[in-house]
Design a protein around this motif. Structure first.
Motif, PDB file in Angstrom:
ATOM      1  N   ASN A   1      43.545  30.185  40.709  1.00  0.00           N
ATOM      2  CA  ASN A   1      43.910  30.968  41.888  1.00  0.00           C
ATOM      3  C   ASN A   1      44.208  32.399  41.463  1.00  0.00           C
ATOM      4  N   LEU A   2      43.557  33.357  42.103  1.00  0.00           N
ATOM      5  CA  LEU A   2      43.844  34.759  41.786  1.00  0.00           C
ATOM      6  C   LEU A   2      45.018  35.252  42.638  1.00  0.00           C
ATOM      7  N   PRO A   3      45.826  36.113  42.041  1.00  0.00           N
ATOM      8  CA  PRO A   3      47.057  36.532  42.746  1.00  0.00           C
ATOM      9  C   PRO A   3      46.781  37.533  43.858  1.00  0.00           C
TER      10      PRO A   3
ATOM     11  N   GLY B   1      30.789  36.367  30.355  1.00  0.00           N
ATOM     12  CA  GLY B   1      30.347  35.402  31.370  1.00  0.00           C
ATOM     13  C   GLY B   1      30.994  35.600  32.728  1.00  0.00           C
ATOM     14  N   LEU B   2      31.721  36.697  32.918  1.00  0.00           N
ATOM     15  CA  LEU B   2      32.386  36.918  34.214  1.00  0.00           C
ATOM     16  C   LEU B   2      31.355  36.939  35.346  1.00  0.00           C
ATOM     17  N   MET B   3      31.717  36.331  36.457  1.00  0.00           N
ATOM     18  CA  MET B   3      30.707  36.165  37.518  1.00  0.00           C
ATOM     19  C   MET B   3      30.270  37.480  38.150  1.00  0.00           C
ATOM     20  N   CYS B   4      31.136  38.517  38.066  1.00  0.00           N
ATOM     21  CA  CYS B   4      30.740  39.803  38.646  1.00  0.00           C
ATOM     22  C   CYS B   4      29.548  40.401  37.898  1.00  0.00           C
ATOM     23  N   ARG B   5      29.206  39.829  36.736  1.00  0.00           N
ATOM     24  CA  ARG B   5      28.098  40.387  35.966  1.00  0.00           C
ATOM     25  C   ARG B   5      26.737  39.913  36.490  1.00  0.00           C
TER      26      ARG B   5
ATOM     27  N   TYR C   1      30.134  44.309  47.235  1.00  0.00           N
ATOM     28  CA  TYR C   1      31.286  44.238  46.331  1.00  0.00           C
ATOM     29  C   TYR C   1      30.858  43.529  45.042  1.00  0.00           C
ATOM     30  N   ASP C   2      31.706  43.659  44.007  1.00  0.00           N
ATOM     31  CA  ASP C   2      31.400  43.008  42.729  1.00  0.00           C
ATOM     32  C   ASP C   2      31.654  41.498  42.785  1.00  0.00           C
ATOM     33  N   CYS C   3      32.577  41.091  43.631  1.00  0.00           N
ATOM     34  CA  CYS C   3      32.874  39.655  43.764  1.00  0.00           C
ATOM     35  C   CYS C   3      33.661  39.467  45.056  1.00  0.00           C
ATOM     36  N   ASP C   4      33.865  38.213  45.418  1.00  0.00           N
ATOM     37  CA  ASP C   4      34.574  37.896  46.663  1.00  0.00           C
ATOM     38  C   ASP C   4      36.033  38.376  46.612  1.00  0.00           C
ATOM     39  N   PHE C   5      36.603  38.423  45.407  1.00  0.00           N
ATOM     40  CA  PHE C   5      38.006  38.869  45.285  1.00  0.00           C
ATOM     41  C   PHE C   5      38.097  40.373  45.529  1.00  0.00           C
ATOM     42  N   ASN C   6      37.186  41.117  44.888  1.00  0.00           N
ATOM     43  CA  ASN C   6      37.166  42.565  45.137  1.00  0.00           C
ATOM     44  C   ASN C   6      36.909  42.843  46.611  1.00  0.00           C
ATOM     45  N   GLN C   7      36.089  42.000  47.212  1.00  0.00           N
ATOM     46  CA  GLN C   7      35.807  42.159  48.646  1.00  0.00           C
ATOM     47  C   GLN C   7      37.102  42.060  49.450  1.00  0.00           C
TER      48      GLN C   7
ATOM     49  N   ASN D   1      29.240  50.437  37.497  1.00  0.00           N
ATOM     50  CA  ASN D   1      30.432  50.000  36.763  1.00  0.00           C
ATOM     51  C   ASN D   1      31.209  49.058  37.673  1.00  0.00           C
ATOM     52  N   ILE D   2      31.568  47.907  37.146  1.00  0.00           N
ATOM     53  CA  ILE D   2      32.311  46.936  37.956  1.00  0.00           C
ATOM     54  C   ILE D   2      33.760  47.414  38.112  1.00  0.00           C
ATOM     55  N   VAL D   3      34.288  47.258  39.331  1.00  0.00           N
ATOM     56  CA  VAL D   3      35.662  47.708  39.597  1.00  0.00           C
ATOM     57  C   VAL D   3      36.644  46.644  39.110  1.00  0.00           C
ATOM     58  N   LEU D   4      37.543  47.053  38.226  1.00  0.00           N
ATOM     59  CA  LEU D   4      38.506  46.097  37.657  1.00  0.00           C
ATOM     60  C   LEU D   4      39.920  46.449  38.115  1.00  0.00           C
ATOM     61  N   ASN D   5      40.735  45.439  38.236  1.00  0.00           N
ATOM     62  CA  ASN D   5      42.141  45.669  38.536  1.00  0.00           C
ATOM     63  C   ASN D   5      42.939  44.496  37.992  1.00  0.00           C
ATOM     64  N   GLN D   6      44.223  44.444  38.267  1.00  0.00           N
ATOM     65  CA  GLN D   6      45.086  43.455  37.624  1.00  0.00           C
ATOM     66  C   GLN D   6      44.770  42.009  38.018  1.00  0.00           C
ATOM     67  N   HIS D   7      44.183  41.803  39.205  1.00  0.00           N
ATOM     68  CA  HIS D   7      43.848  40.440  39.625  1.00  0.00           C
ATOM     69  C   HIS D   7      42.787  39.823  38.719  1.00  0.00           C
ATOM     70  N   CYS D   8      42.024  40.683  38.010  1.00  0.00           N
ATOM     71  CA  CYS D   8      40.942  40.194  37.139  1.00  0.00           C
ATOM     72  C   CYS D   8      41.468  39.271  36.036  1.00  0.00           C
ATOM     73  N   TYR D   9      42.761  39.385  35.707  1.00  0.00           N
ATOM     74  CA  TYR D   9      43.336  38.468  34.718  1.00  0.00           C
ATOM     75  C   TYR D   9      43.139  37.006  35.110  1.00  0.00           C
ATOM     76  N   GLY D  10      42.980  36.769  36.416  1.00  0.00           N
ATOM     77  CA  GLY D  10      42.755  35.395  36.877  1.00  0.00           C
ATOM     78  C   GLY D  10      41.411  34.842  36.417  1.00  0.00           C
ATOM     79  N   CYS D  11      40.445  35.721  36.183  1.00  0.00           N
ATOM     80  CA  CYS D  11      39.111  35.266  35.774  1.00  0.00           C
ATOM     81  C   CYS D  11      39.005  35.055  34.266  1.00  0.00           C
ATOM     82  N   THR D  12      39.915  35.670  33.506  1.00  0.00           N
ATOM     83  CA  THR D  12      39.794  35.622  32.040  1.00  0.00           C
ATOM     84  C   THR D  12      40.830  34.714  31.392  1.00  0.00           C
TER      85      THR D  12
HETATM   86  S1  SF4 Z   1      38.065  39.542  39.940  1.00  0.00           S
HETATM   87 FE1  SF4 Z   1      37.502  41.089  38.447  1.00  0.00          FE
HETATM   88  S2  SF4 Z   1      36.813  39.951  36.637  1.00  0.00           S
HETATM   89 FE2  SF4 Z   1      36.885  38.529  38.369  1.00  0.00          FE
HETATM   90  S3  SF4 Z   1      34.797  38.516  39.123  1.00  0.00           S
HETATM   91 FE3  SF4 Z   1      35.936  40.040  40.309  1.00  0.00          FE
HETATM   92  S4  SF4 Z   1      35.637  41.974  39.248  1.00  0.00           S
HETATM   93 FE4  SF4 Z   1      35.005  40.359  37.863  1.00  0.00          FE
END
Ligand code: SF4
Ligand code: SF4
Lengths: 356, 109
Positions: free
Chosen positions: A251-253, A285-289, A301-307, A333-344
């Motif tokens: 679960n992403l925060p 292997g991050l899905m945004c790639r 968007y780069d992913c549903d979370f960024n959306q 360039n993929i947009v990163l923020n603190q929620h990305c910790y949930g993916c890694t």
């Molecule tokens: S939350 Fe961040 S790391 Fe996870 S898929 Fe989206 S952009 Fe990539």
């Protein structure tokens, strides 16, 4: 049995957290909590990733709308029966089709809300399969039994060989209903049986039924293989249900899960867990790639979370379906923020489960 | 200062500061023990939870509660594990009463 909703959407409750801007402030230690966690972008930079770039878009993930028959406590979309406005129009779906027609993208991943509630859903799936695309439907299961007009969804999915991916946080009622609403477990089991009856999850049919496990609380998912064995054993033993794979998703925060973390006083310890469990091996292997995420209004968007955090793609000349340009997007360039910790964290997390 | 600060659990790894070699060997062994083996990682987490209650270690109770949840155990299974611990504790007291009974029989008419 009808579902008793656990809550209303943040938007319907006029919660501050319904604002993406507010959520980002919380995540960056400027609101509610002032705990600062090391910046995710810096963490990647220290590993030698000055920016995170896509590999190649292979999955076209469409969030077709926020309307849903459930209001799960952890929903990162803030979906629910009260989200009637945000549904993708036929016009935008047609734009999707014309993009897909001229592209090598192999997979169309349809999510929501409950995607099946969009009146254009079936037509769109048919058109995608005509184009030879593999279609994934992120189905919440209970929609299948929610109304007679959805009872034939299993046959429809089977006809078009749609891969069905469905959330089931646990193989027991208490844990499932606590996260998803009273009555959800019972309806989910009914729906799973209906899917099994048309061949989903059964060997040799080619009809894939994958389940998603996401923790119903402030803890990280355990090892996917171990949980899959346990889910298979228990669902078979208790209900004679078969499925193919179990995807463990962290679960992403954000959104309603962020609300839960803050209200239960678990936010800091959860973020700490995510930060501590950072695994450099998951980054490639991050899905945004390999995914592009499309919002109901056509923005990219780069992913549903960024959306959900309203962080649009950085490629200024290709930000909407109207000006979709694969070359430009593949170089963004993929947009990163603190929620990305949930993916890694740990074994990593993506819409297809563990990364490594 | 209190005994048992929850923050101290995070410092467990620091025990190597005073004895590096033994500490490292312990953590290596610890990691090996909890890997999936003849017993699943989930079963091991449940055993650890039960033992944590027997040795009444609040750190281990917190840690293995989270671990059991992560590994897919549910509340009922976790409580049953604690009952196993309680049953063995109670049973081990009661089984010693046989000795008491023997002694009573020996010294009384
Ligand atoms: S939350 Fe961040 S790391 Fe996870 S898929 Fe989206 S952009 Fe990539
Ligand atoms: S998690 Fe899925 S099923 Fe639950 S409210 Fe959100 S979109 Fe609907």
């Amino acid at each position: 049995m009808s579902i008793k909703q656990r809550t209303k959407s943040l938007q319907a409750r006029s919660s501050e957290l319904s604002s993406a801007f507010f959520q980002l402030k919380v995540l960056n230690g400027q609101e509610v909590v002032d705990e600062k966690f090391p910046s995710f972008s810096n963490r990647l930079q220290n590993l030698g990733y000055q920016t995170l770039k896509p590999s190649q878009i292979d999955i076209f993930q469409i969030n077709i709308g926020k309307l849903c028959n459930q209001t799960c406590a952890h929903c990162h979309v803030d979906a629910g029966p009260d989200r009637k406005e945000e549904n993708m129009s036929r016009e935008n779906l047609e734009l999707c089709l014309s993009i897909l027609k001229n592209s090598n993208i192999s997979t169309v991943d349809i999510t929501g809300g409950a995607p099946e509630m969009n009146p254009n859903f079936r037509w769109f799936v048919e058109e995608c399969t005509k184009l030879g695309k593999k279609v994934i439907d992120r189905c919440n299961l209970t929609i299948i039994v929610a109304n007679p007009k959805y009872h034939d969804l299993p046959e429809f999915f089977a006809k078009h060989k749609v891969q069905v991916v469905s959330s089931l946080p646990y193989f027991s009622k208490t844990r499932t209903d606590k996260q998803r609403g009273d009555g959800v477990f019972e309806d989910s089991i009914k729906a799973l049986k209906m899917l099994n009856a048309v061949g989903y999850g059964k060997e040799g049919t080619g009809l894939e039924l994958n389940l998603v496990y996401n923790p119903s609380g402030a803890f990280l998912p355990g090892d996917q293989a171990g949980l899959q064995t346990e889910f298979k054993r228990q669902l078979k033993r208790k209900f004679d249900i078969d499925f193919n794979q179990l995807f463990c998703i962290t679960n992403l925060p954000i959104s309603r899960f962020l609300e839960y973390l803050l209200e239960s006083n678990n936010y800091e310890s959860y973020m700490e867990k995510l930060v501590e469990a950072f695994n450099p091996g998951t980054v490639d292997g991050l899905m945004c790639r390999n995914t592009i995420s499309v919002g109901w209004d056509g923005y990219l968007y780069d992913c549903d979370f960024n959306q959900m955090l309203e962080l649009k793609v950085t490629s200024k000349d290709s930000m909407h379906l109207r000006d979709f340009n694969e070359n430009i997007l593949n170089n963004r360039n993929i947009v990163l923020n603190q929620h990305c910790y949930g993916c890694t964290a740990g074994a990593g997390s993506s819409c297809g489960g563990e990364i490594s | 200062m209190n005994y048992y600060e929850s923050e101290d659990l995070k410092k467990f790894g620091n025990i190597t500061e005073f004895q590096e070699k033994m500490g490292n060997k312990f953590f290596e062994y610890y990691g090996e023990v909890f890997k999936e083996g003849a017993l699943t990682a989930r079963e091991k987490a449940l055993i650890a939870l039960a033992v944590a209650h027997t040795v009444q270690c609040p750190y281990c109770i917190d840690a293995y509660t989270s671990d059991c949840l992560s590994k897919g155990a549910d509340e009922e299974q976790m409580m049953e594990a604690v009952h196993v611990s309680a049953a063995i504790r109670g049973g081990s007291s009661l089984v010693h009463s046989v000795q008491m009974m023997n002694q009573v029989k020996k010294v009384t008419m």
